[in-house]
Design a protein around this motif. Sequence first.
Motif, PDB file in Angstrom:
ATOM      1  N   GLY A  71       0.878  -1.371   0.062  1.00 31.61           N
ATOM      2  CA  GLY A  71       0.378   0.065   0.360  1.00 31.61           C
ATOM      3  C   GLY A  71       1.082   1.356  -0.109  1.00 31.61           C
ATOM      4  O   GLY A  71       0.445   2.396  -1.202  1.00 31.61           O
ATOM      5  N   TYR A  72       2.154   1.491   1.045  1.00 29.55           N
ATOM      6  CA  TYR A  72       3.023   2.174   0.607  1.00 29.55           C
ATOM      7  C   TYR A  72       3.495   3.150  -0.361  1.00 29.55           C
ATOM      8  O   TYR A  72       3.256   3.649  -1.171  1.00 29.55           O
ATOM      9  CB  TYR A  72       3.928   2.365   2.204  1.00 29.55           C
ATOM     10  CG  TYR A  72       4.637   3.046   1.757  1.00 29.55           C
ATOM     11  CD1 TYR A  72       5.014   4.231   2.784  1.00 29.55           C
ATOM     12  CD2 TYR A  72       6.120   2.878   1.903  1.00 29.55           C
ATOM     13  CE1 TYR A  72       5.864   5.500   2.568  1.00 29.55           C
ATOM     14  CE2 TYR A  72       7.223   3.714   1.600  1.00 29.55           C
ATOM     15  CZ  TYR A  72       6.315   4.823   2.284  1.00 29.55           C
ATOM     16  OH  TYR A  72       7.787   6.164   2.444  1.00 29.55           O
ATOM     17  N   LEU A  73       3.915   1.522  -1.006  1.00 29.49           N
ATOM     18  CA  LEU A  73       4.263   1.715  -2.588  1.00 29.49           C
ATOM     19  C   LEU A  73       3.587   2.363  -3.554  1.00 29.49           C
ATOM     20  O   LEU A  73       3.775   2.809  -4.315  1.00 29.49           O
ATOM     21  CB  LEU A  73       5.414   0.303  -3.085  1.00 29.49           C
ATOM     22  CG  LEU A  73       6.368  -0.335  -1.888  1.00 29.49           C
ATOM     23  CD1 LEU A  73       6.961  -1.578  -2.406  1.00 29.49           C
ATOM     24  CD2 LEU A  73       7.520   0.894  -2.100  1.00 29.49           C
ATOM     25  N   VAL A  74       2.109   0.998  -3.417  1.00 28.39           N
ATOM     26  CA  VAL A  74       1.714   1.971  -4.968  1.00 28.39           C
ATOM     27  C   VAL A  74       0.723   3.577  -4.332  1.00 28.39           C
ATOM     28  O   VAL A  74       1.574   3.819  -5.074  1.00 28.39           O
ATOM     29  CB  VAL A  74       0.332   1.246  -4.478  1.00 28.39           C
ATOM     30  CG1 VAL A  74      -0.981   1.521  -4.936  1.00 28.39           C
ATOM     31  CG2 VAL A  74       0.239  -0.404  -5.136  1.00 28.39           C
ATOM     32  N   ASP A  75       1.162   3.747  -2.749  1.00 28.20           N
ATOM     33  CA  ASP A  75       0.795   5.866  -2.563  1.00 28.20           C
ATOM     34  C   ASP A  75       1.827   6.555  -3.876  1.00 28.20           C
ATOM     35  O   ASP A  75       1.671   7.282  -4.673  1.00 28.20           O
ATOM     36  CB  ASP A  75       0.510   5.639  -1.045  1.00 28.20           C
ATOM     37  CG  ASP A  75      -0.293   5.594  -0.117  1.00 28.20           C
ATOM     38  OD1 ASP A  75      -0.858   4.894  -0.962  1.00 28.20           O
ATOM     39  OD2 ASP A  75      -0.476   5.557   0.851  1.00 28.20           O
ATOM     40  N   GLN A  76       3.221   5.503  -2.983  1.00 32.16           N
ATOM     41  CA  GLN A  76       4.396   6.355  -3.899  1.00 32.16           C
ATOM     42  C   GLN A  76       4.259   7.010  -5.384  1.00 32.16           C
ATOM     43  O   GLN A  76       4.419   7.667  -6.340  1.00 32.16           O
ATOM     44  CB  GLN A  76       5.409   6.229  -3.175  1.00 32.16           C
ATOM     45  CG  GLN A  76       6.221   5.725  -1.493  1.00 32.16           C
ATOM     46  CD  GLN A  76       7.088   5.226  -1.319  1.00 32.16           C
ATOM     47  OE1 GLN A  76       7.952   3.795  -1.971  1.00 32.16           O
ATOM     48  NE2 GLN A  76       7.932   6.232  -0.781  1.00 32.16           N
ATOM     49  N   LEU A  77       4.028   5.669  -6.170  1.00 38.44           N
ATOM     50  CA  LEU A  77       3.970   5.277  -7.598  1.00 38.44           C
ATOM     51  C   LEU A  77       2.416   5.610  -7.933  1.00 38.44           C
ATOM     52  O   LEU A  77       2.893   6.867  -8.828  1.00 38.44           O
ATOM     53  CB  LEU A  77       3.232   3.897  -7.662  1.00 38.44           C
ATOM     54  CG  LEU A  77       5.037   2.886  -7.870  1.00 38.44           C
ATOM     55  CD1 LEU A  77       4.739   1.502  -7.248  1.00 38.44           C
ATOM     56  CD2 LEU A  77       5.945   3.410  -8.293  1.00 38.44           C
ATOM     57  N   GLU A  78       1.515   6.268  -7.418  1.00 32.20           N
ATOM     58  CA  GLU A  78       0.320   7.385  -7.384  1.00 32.20           C
ATOM     59  C   GLU A  78       0.731   8.679  -7.180  1.00 32.20           C
ATOM     60  O   GLU A  78       0.110   9.424  -8.197  1.00 32.20           O
ATOM     61  CB  GLU A  78      -1.108   6.424  -6.550  1.00 32.20           C
ATOM     62  CG  GLU A  78      -2.367   7.742  -6.724  1.00 32.20           C
ATOM     63  CD  GLU A  78      -3.488   6.725  -6.661  1.00 32.20           C
ATOM     64  OE1 GLU A  78      -4.363   6.206  -7.061  1.00 32.20           O
ATOM     65  OE2 GLU A  78      -3.287   6.803  -5.126  1.00 32.20           O
ATOM     66  N   SER A  79       1.515   8.765  -6.261  1.00 25.20           N
ATOM     67  CA  SER A  79       1.743  10.417  -6.652  1.00 25.20           C
ATOM     68  C   SER A  79       3.065  10.754  -7.410  1.00 25.20           C
ATOM     69  O   SER A  79       2.865  11.712  -8.153  1.00 25.20           O
ATOM     70  CB  SER A  79       2.664  10.467  -5.225  1.00 25.20           C
ATOM     71  OG  SER A  79       1.662  10.601  -3.933  1.00 25.20           O
TER      72      SER A  79
END
Length: 146
Positions: free
Chosen positions: A67-75
């Motif tokens: 979830g943390y990595l997806v948040d970063q990739l989404e940003s």
Amino acid sequence: MAEDLNIGLLLFIPYRALENRVFAELAAAGHDDITTAQAKLLQRVNDNGSRLSELAEAAQVTKQTAGYLVDQLESAGYVERTPDPTDARARLVRLTERARALRPIGDGAIAKIEAEWTAHLGKRRIDQLRDTLTRLREITDPYMEH
């Protein structure tokens, strides 16, 4: 000295060299904002999107880490979260055009590297190596479709 190294390490060393060169090519093309952890997750997103739990399992990280990595990739504009058409409660992680632009860069870098390795080892040995590793994958890749 090479005989002192176990097979896992002998497989990892060229992989790491390949990965470093791919990241260098991506950075040269303006994509210097992706970490190896993010890439590990990004390359596992299916064409039709993936659920976070699927990505976590495939990348062998916790759901919280995914979830943390997806948040970063989404940003950074590489993925987007969309509703899952098969389950109104779930969301899918999908690649954006920015993420899809990475593939030809990575594929081009890998093609150059494989050409160098073929020049160094010879076509026969590279073909044997590919065949051997493909056969080894049959018993080592839990995500391989049989």
